[in-house]
Scaffold this active site. Structure first.
Site, PDB file in Angstrom:
ATOM      1  N   GLU A  89       1.009  -7.467 -19.258  1.00 48.55           N
ATOM      2  CA  GLU A  89       0.537  -6.870 -17.961  1.00 48.55           C
ATOM      3  C   GLU A  89      -0.312  -5.802 -18.239  1.00 48.55           C
ATOM      4  O   GLU A  89      -1.073  -5.282 -17.413  1.00 48.55           O
ATOM      5  CB  GLU A  89       1.667  -6.680 -17.203  1.00 48.55           C
ATOM      6  CG  GLU A  89       2.743  -5.624 -17.612  1.00 48.55           C
ATOM      7  CD  GLU A  89       3.893  -5.549 -16.653  1.00 48.55           C
ATOM      8  OE1 GLU A  89       3.724  -5.715 -15.523  1.00 48.55           O
ATOM      9  OE2 GLU A  89       4.931  -5.102 -17.431  1.00 48.55           O
TER      10      GLU A  89
ATOM     11  N   GLU B  27      10.547 -10.304 -22.066  1.00 52.71           N
ATOM     12  CA  GLU B  27      10.175  -8.708 -21.679  1.00 52.71           C
ATOM     13  C   GLU B  27       9.126  -8.125 -22.486  1.00 52.71           C
ATOM     14  O   GLU B  27       8.240  -8.032 -21.977  1.00 52.71           O
ATOM     15  CB  GLU B  27      11.582  -7.813 -21.555  1.00 52.71           C
ATOM     16  CG  GLU B  27      11.238  -6.580 -21.014  1.00 52.71           C
ATOM     17  CD  GLU B  27      10.527  -6.434 -19.695  1.00 52.71           C
ATOM     18  OE1 GLU B  27      10.336  -7.436 -18.847  1.00 52.71           O
ATOM     19  OE2 GLU B  27      10.050  -5.144 -19.297  1.00 52.71           O
TER      20      GLU B  27
ATOM     21  N   CYS C 137       0.903  -1.249   0.039  1.00 54.65           N
ATOM     22  CA  CYS C 137      -0.092   0.023   0.034  1.00 54.65           C
ATOM     23  C   CYS C 137       0.905   1.148  -0.021  1.00 54.65           C
ATOM     24  O   CYS C 137       1.981   1.192   0.020  1.00 54.65           O
ATOM     25  CB  CYS C 137      -0.912  -0.093   1.145  1.00 54.65           C
ATOM     26  SG  CYS C 137      -1.514  -1.774   1.373  1.00 54.65           S
TER      27      CYS C 137
ATOM     28  N   LYS D  80       3.135  -1.620  -8.141  1.00 56.40           N
ATOM     29  CA  LYS D  80       4.428  -1.202  -8.382  1.00 56.40           C
ATOM     30  C   LYS D  80       5.548  -1.885  -7.345  1.00 56.40           C
ATOM     31  O   LYS D  80       6.465  -2.425  -7.888  1.00 56.40           O
ATOM     32  CB  LYS D  80       4.824   0.434  -8.298  1.00 56.40           C
ATOM     33  CG  LYS D  80       5.925   0.837  -8.997  1.00 56.40           C
ATOM     34  CD  LYS D  80       5.890   0.770 -10.386  1.00 56.40           C
ATOM     35  CE  LYS D  80       7.126   1.248 -11.132  1.00 56.40           C
ATOM     36  NZ  LYS D  80       7.562   0.667 -12.320  1.00 56.40           N
TER      37      LYS D  80
ATOM     38  N   LYS E 119       5.097  -7.126 -21.177  1.00 58.80           N
ATOM     39  CA  LYS E 119       4.693  -5.927 -21.280  1.00 58.80           C
ATOM     40  C   LYS E 119       3.575  -6.087 -21.643  1.00 58.80           C
ATOM     41  O   LYS E 119       2.346  -5.336 -21.110  1.00 58.80           O
ATOM     42  CB  LYS E 119       5.621  -4.891 -22.080  1.00 58.80           C
ATOM     43  CG  LYS E 119       7.101  -4.486 -21.337  1.00 58.80           C
ATOM     44  CD  LYS E 119       6.798  -3.507 -20.448  1.00 58.80           C
ATOM     45  CE  LYS E 119       6.838  -4.095 -18.973  1.00 58.80           C
ATOM     46  NZ  LYS E 119       7.798  -4.218 -18.262  1.00 58.80           N
TER      47      LYS E 119
ATOM     48  N   ASN F 296       1.303   0.047   5.883  1.00 55.87           N
ATOM     49  CA  ASN F 296       1.676  -0.929   4.807  1.00 55.87           C
ATOM     50  C   ASN F 296       2.448  -1.917   5.299  1.00 55.87           C
ATOM     51  O   ASN F 296       3.654  -1.598   5.996  1.00 55.87           O
ATOM     52  CB  ASN F 296       2.580   0.185   3.769  1.00 55.87           C
ATOM     53  CG  ASN F 296       3.248  -0.646   2.755  1.00 55.87           C
ATOM     54  OD1 ASN F 296       2.781  -1.828   2.210  1.00 55.87           O
ATOM     55  ND2 ASN F 296       4.595  -0.195   2.200  1.00 55.87           N
ATOM     56  N   GLY F 297       2.113  -3.010   4.803  1.00 55.25           N
ATOM     57  CA  GLY F 297       3.158  -4.322   5.486  1.00 55.25           C
ATOM     58  C   GLY F 297       1.926  -5.452   5.805  1.00 55.25           C
ATOM     59  O   GLY F 297       0.797  -5.350   5.533  1.00 55.25           O
TER      60      GLY F 297
ATOM     61  N   ARG G  54       1.035   2.015  -5.940  1.00 51.24           N
ATOM     62  CA  ARG G  54       1.511   0.904  -4.890  1.00 51.24           C
ATOM     63  C   ARG G  54       0.437   0.342  -4.621  1.00 51.24           C
ATOM     64  O   ARG G  54       0.350  -0.959  -4.099  1.00 51.24           O
ATOM     65  CB  ARG G  54       2.102   1.615  -3.728  1.00 51.24           C
ATOM     66  CG  ARG G  54       3.197   2.301  -3.922  1.00 51.24           C
ATOM     67  CD  ARG G  54       3.637   2.936  -2.691  1.00 51.24           C
ATOM     68  NE  ARG G  54       4.040   1.986  -1.592  1.00 51.24           N
ATOM     69  CZ  ARG G  54       5.388   1.891  -1.716  1.00 51.24           C
ATOM     70  NH1 ARG G  54       6.253   2.027  -2.338  1.00 51.24           N
ATOM     71  NH2 ARG G  54       5.812   0.609  -0.623  1.00 51.24           N
TER      72      ARG G  54
ATOM     73  N   TRP H 147      -3.463  -1.908  -1.308  1.00 52.07           N
ATOM     74  CA  TRP H 147      -3.580  -2.859  -2.363  1.00 52.07           C
ATOM     75  C   TRP H 147      -3.992  -4.394  -1.626  1.00 52.07           C
ATOM     76  O   TRP H 147      -3.055  -4.612  -0.482  1.00 52.07           O
ATOM     77  CB  TRP H 147      -2.351  -3.242  -2.812  1.00 52.07           C
ATOM     78  CG  TRP H 147      -2.005  -4.294  -4.023  1.00 52.07           C
ATOM     79  CD1 TRP H 147      -2.403  -4.078  -5.212  1.00 52.07           C
ATOM     80  CD2 TRP H 147      -1.880  -5.515  -3.676  1.00 52.07           C
ATOM     81  NE1 TRP H 147      -2.285  -5.618  -6.115  1.00 52.07           N
ATOM     82  CE2 TRP H 147      -1.683  -6.369  -5.140  1.00 52.07           C
ATOM     83  CE3 TRP H 147      -0.964  -6.531  -2.725  1.00 52.07           C
ATOM     84  CZ2 TRP H 147      -1.310  -7.721  -5.272  1.00 52.07           C
ATOM     85  CZ3 TRP H 147      -0.949  -7.640  -3.150  1.00 52.07           C
ATOM     86  CH2 TRP H 147      -0.711  -8.274  -4.148  1.00 52.07           C
TER      87      TRP H 147
ATOM     88  N   HIS I 121      10.290 -27.335 -30.159  1.00 51.49           N
ATOM     89  CA  HIS I 121       9.939 -28.317 -29.681  1.00 51.49           C
ATOM     90  C   HIS I 121       8.498 -28.136 -28.895  1.00 51.49           C
ATOM     91  O   HIS I 121       8.554 -28.916 -27.763  1.00 51.49           O
ATOM     92  CB  HIS I 121      11.043 -28.525 -28.381  1.00 51.49           C
ATOM     93  CG  HIS I 121      12.453 -28.454 -29.065  1.00 51.49           C
ATOM     94  ND1 HIS I 121      12.981 -29.721 -29.534  1.00 51.49           N
ATOM     95  CD2 HIS I 121      13.543 -27.432 -29.151  1.00 51.49           C
ATOM     96  CE1 HIS I 121      14.234 -29.569 -29.987  1.00 51.49           C
ATOM     97  NE2 HIS I 121      14.448 -28.093 -29.672  1.00 51.49           N
TER      98      HIS I 121
HETATM   99  C1  F6R Z   1       6.764  -5.497 -14.612  1.00 53.62           C
HETATM  100  C2  F6R Z   1       7.441  -4.918 -13.580  1.00 53.62           C
HETATM  101  C3  F6R Z   1       7.719  -6.197 -12.572  1.00 53.62           C
HETATM  102  C4  F6R Z   1       8.910  -5.871 -11.615  1.00 53.62           C
HETATM  103  C5  F6R Z   1       8.926  -6.745 -10.315  1.00 53.62           C
HETATM  104  C6  F6R Z   1      10.156  -6.410  -9.555  1.00 53.62           C
HETATM  105  O1  F6R Z   1       6.609  -4.249 -15.569  1.00 53.62           O
HETATM  106  O2  F6R Z   1       7.480  -3.954 -13.164  1.00 53.62           O
HETATM  107  O3  F6R Z   1       7.757  -7.335 -12.907  1.00 53.62           O
HETATM  108  O4  F6R Z   1       9.976  -5.740 -12.452  1.00 53.62           O
HETATM  109  O5  F6R Z   1       7.757  -6.836  -9.549  1.00 53.62           O
HETATM  110  O6  F6R Z   1      10.313  -5.055  -9.268  1.00 53.62           O
HETATM  111  P1  F6R Z   1      11.540  -4.714  -8.615  1.00 53.62           P
HETATM  112  O7  F6R Z   1      12.379  -4.213  -9.937  1.00 53.62           O
HETATM  113  O8  F6R Z   1      11.033  -3.208  -7.882  1.00 53.62           O
HETATM  114  O9  F6R Z   1      12.000  -5.401  -7.772  1.00 53.62           O
END
Ligand code: F6R
Length: 610
Positions: free
Chosen positions: A490, A483, A2, A605, A487, A98-99, A27, A74, A506
């Protein structure tokens, strides 16, 4: 996961809190709330949904007062509902958190046995009841929070307000991030630096096990046991504008286009172009240390894990060292063997991802030396590490990581080259070539972004109804394929998979038909010819082929339905170029579908749960 924010000062608290929450909404965004002290009592307004729902609720029930706390949630414990939204109130106390409080069930049972009425399903409300109980036993707010936290196990960043002490907040932290901001006659707290940037650049990053008393005069910090602490005040050089959209429709689009600048900043002062070397003073790894390293472990999650995969390639190729990539959550799920001389590189944009943090701690406990690559200064992972290399991408607000990914690649390349030079594993000439190539990267990235913008938009239009998209790559292009697929899924919710191009035959080749766009990475490097064969195999099965190829590759032009071009570049730098059209493509698909690009469903995030 959060976001929390707090204010004590002379201005109206509510607008400042809402503004802070807007910057923290990445967040978590399933509900939000504020509690503001009006001098006599604390009033709370909460709403389910995005922040705009809270703003509407505040129009109907304005909150007046100069001390307050705010939260964006969240959900971890308890479904999404107004009752479960923060702040939580018990008696005279309001709390945001938060936690995760791990022993909340046992504490809840004890409190209920003593007559407390716990109304939500959350672990946080328990803290409010504990503090209220201590206040009723005659303690002041600070002492009440201290003794409550002594009963609590788990992760927390909390801010507590009490009816009895109007112009004061008590905050504390264990394992969840908390930053304090020092203004003129006002004090702030928040989950991260950008939340406070419009108000002050003087910040204190609180450490685990610390508690702070916030008044409009400033802060007083101590350990949970009460020992005073002299804080280190950092002056943050991120500008507030970095956390604004600056005319772009979404933060993600802005951050995609910011990548040349992010790379310039990440490289600044670190390239020694004359000697073909990296200035690694800040890394905390001497030449002797670098020589002693036996093996490299790269630990990360999600996008950062894809960067780690390319990092492995750099360490093997340049430094000729055994290198292993690990998903941080899986590393912890085994009983990893750490040998003397192991170097662990923990990679994390936020520097707070719990899986990465815990995996790095485990490795450290077992004797590894830990280096952190992180974007958020003073975050948990660099703080626990033996050395750090910060990416300087600036605040990344879009939940889908873009500029931090390329900045991580850049940091990994610098780190691998630094180690390679210390171990004499790479010739001075090759090192000079790479350093020169890195210096030219921002310029090449600008060209690719401009050159592929229109194409990716038109591809997105054409592929809008596709239900599956495949991404193929070989060598360092394989993580780029992963990647690109991440992208797309998500933010657009389209099913996408990245595969190693050679692995397609395969099994995954069975997925290809004329409805499936197949995006194949064939930039000119040592893997291009083999990947071109895989492209032809996909084409022969009727796939709609998009090639990401080097300018002037006529074969790619002939075989593929569309080509996104990157300029000729050193093969080790290509991943920083080929990812750019894939980011743009994912963005445009999502935008055309009308999804919430910056805050996609179910994501957050900073992932501080396991
Ligand atoms: C995808 C994304 C996540 C983060 C992952 C790790 O776009 O952003 O997959 O890469 O949650 O986050 P960090 O880099 O903050 O440890």
């Amino acid at each position: 996961m959060c976001g929390i924010v707090g204010y004590v000062g002379k201005q109206e608290a509510a607008p400042i809190l809402v503004d802070g929450l807007r910057r923290l909404e990445y967040r978590g965004y399933d509900s939000a709330g504020l509690a503001v002290h009006d001098g006599q009592k604390i009033k709370v307004v909460r709403a389910v949904g995005k922040l705009r729902e809270l703003e509407k609720a505040l129009v109907a029930s304005p909150l007046i007062g100069t001390t307050g706390i705010g939260h964006t949630r969240w959900a971890t414990h308890g479904r999404v509902s107004e009752t479960n939204a923060h702040p939580h109130v018990a008696g005279d106390v309001a709390v945001i958190h938060n936690g995760i409080i791990e022993n909340h069930m046992a504490l809840r049972a004890q409190l209920e046995a003593k007559g407390a009425r716990v109304v939500s399903d959350t672990d946080t409300e328990i803290i409010a009841h504990l503090v209220d109980e201590q206040l009723r036993a005659g303690k002041d707010l600070e002492a009440a929070v201290r003794s409550s936290l002594a009963q609590v196990e788990g992760a927390y960043a909390i801010a507590v307000s009490s009816v009895k002490e109007p112009a004061k907040l008590i905050v504390a932290k264990n394992a969840s991030p908390l930053v304090l901001g020092l203004g003129e006659g006002e004090t702030f707290c928040g989950s991260d630096i950008p939340a406070l940037l419009p108000y002050t650049t003087r910040m204190i990053v609180l450490d685990d096990g610390q508690l702070a008393v916030l008044t409009h005069d400033g802060v007083r910090i101590s350990t949970l046991a009460g020992a005073p602490i002299e804080p280190a005040i950092r002056v943050i050089d991120w500008s507030p504008v970095m956390a604004e959209k600056s005319g772009y429709k979404h933060f993600m689009l802005k951050e995609i286009f910011e990548q040349p600048r992010a790379i310039e900043d990440t490289l600044r002062g670190r390239l020694d172009r004359e000697r073909g070397d990296i200035d690694g003073a800040e890394i905390g790894l001497s030449a002797e240390d670098a020589k002693r390293v036996g093996r490299v472990y790269l630990l990360a999650c999600g996008t950062s894990h894809h960067a780690a995969m390319i990092g492995r390639h750099y360490f093997e190729k340049l430094a000729r060292m055994p290198a292993t990539v690990e998903l941080a959550s899986e590393f912890r799920a085994r009983d990893p063997v750490i040998l003397p001389g192991d170097l662990v590189i923990a990679i994390s944009q936020s520097g707070e991802t719990l899986d990465t943090l815990m995996a790095a701690k485990l490795a450290k406990e077992r004797g590894a030396r830990v280096l952190a690559i992180a974007n958020v200064m003073g975050s948990a992972i660099p703080r626990m590490a033996d050395g750090e290399l910060y990416t300087r991408a600036g605040p990344e607000i879009g939940v889908a990581s873009t500029k931090c990914f390329t900045a991580q690649l850049c940091a990994l390349l610098m780190l691998a080259l630094y180690v390679a030079r210390r171990r004499d594993a790479v010739s001075a000439e090759r090192a000079r070539e790479l350093v020169e190539g890195m210096a030219r990267l921002p310029h090449l990235m600008r060209d690719v972004l401009q050159g592929t913008r229109q194409l990716t938009l038109s591809l997105a239009r054409r592929h809008l109804d596709a239900r599956d998209v495949l991404f193929l790559g070989r060598g360092p292009s394989f993580p780029i394929a992963l990647e690109g697929a991440l992208k797309l899924k998500e933010i657009s919710y389209v099913h996408a998979e990245g595969y190693a191009a050679g692995e397609m035959k395969h099994g995954p080749i069975a997925l290809i038909d004329s409805n499936v766009p197949v995006i194949v990475l064939v930039p000119r490097d040592e893997f291009r010819d083999k990947s071109m064969s895989n492209l032809q195999e996909a084409k022969a099965r009727g796939g709609v082929i998009v090639a990401i190829a080097t300018e002037g590759d006529e074969e790619a032009r002939t075989l593929a339905d569309e080509v996104g071009e990157v300029p000729p570049a050193d093969s080790d730098l290509l991943p920083l170029l080929t990812i750019l059209p894939l980011q743009l493509y994912a963005y445009y698909v999502a935008d055309l579908k009308g999804t919430d690009v910056d805050q996609p469903r179910n994501l957050a995030k900073t992932v501080t749960v396991e």
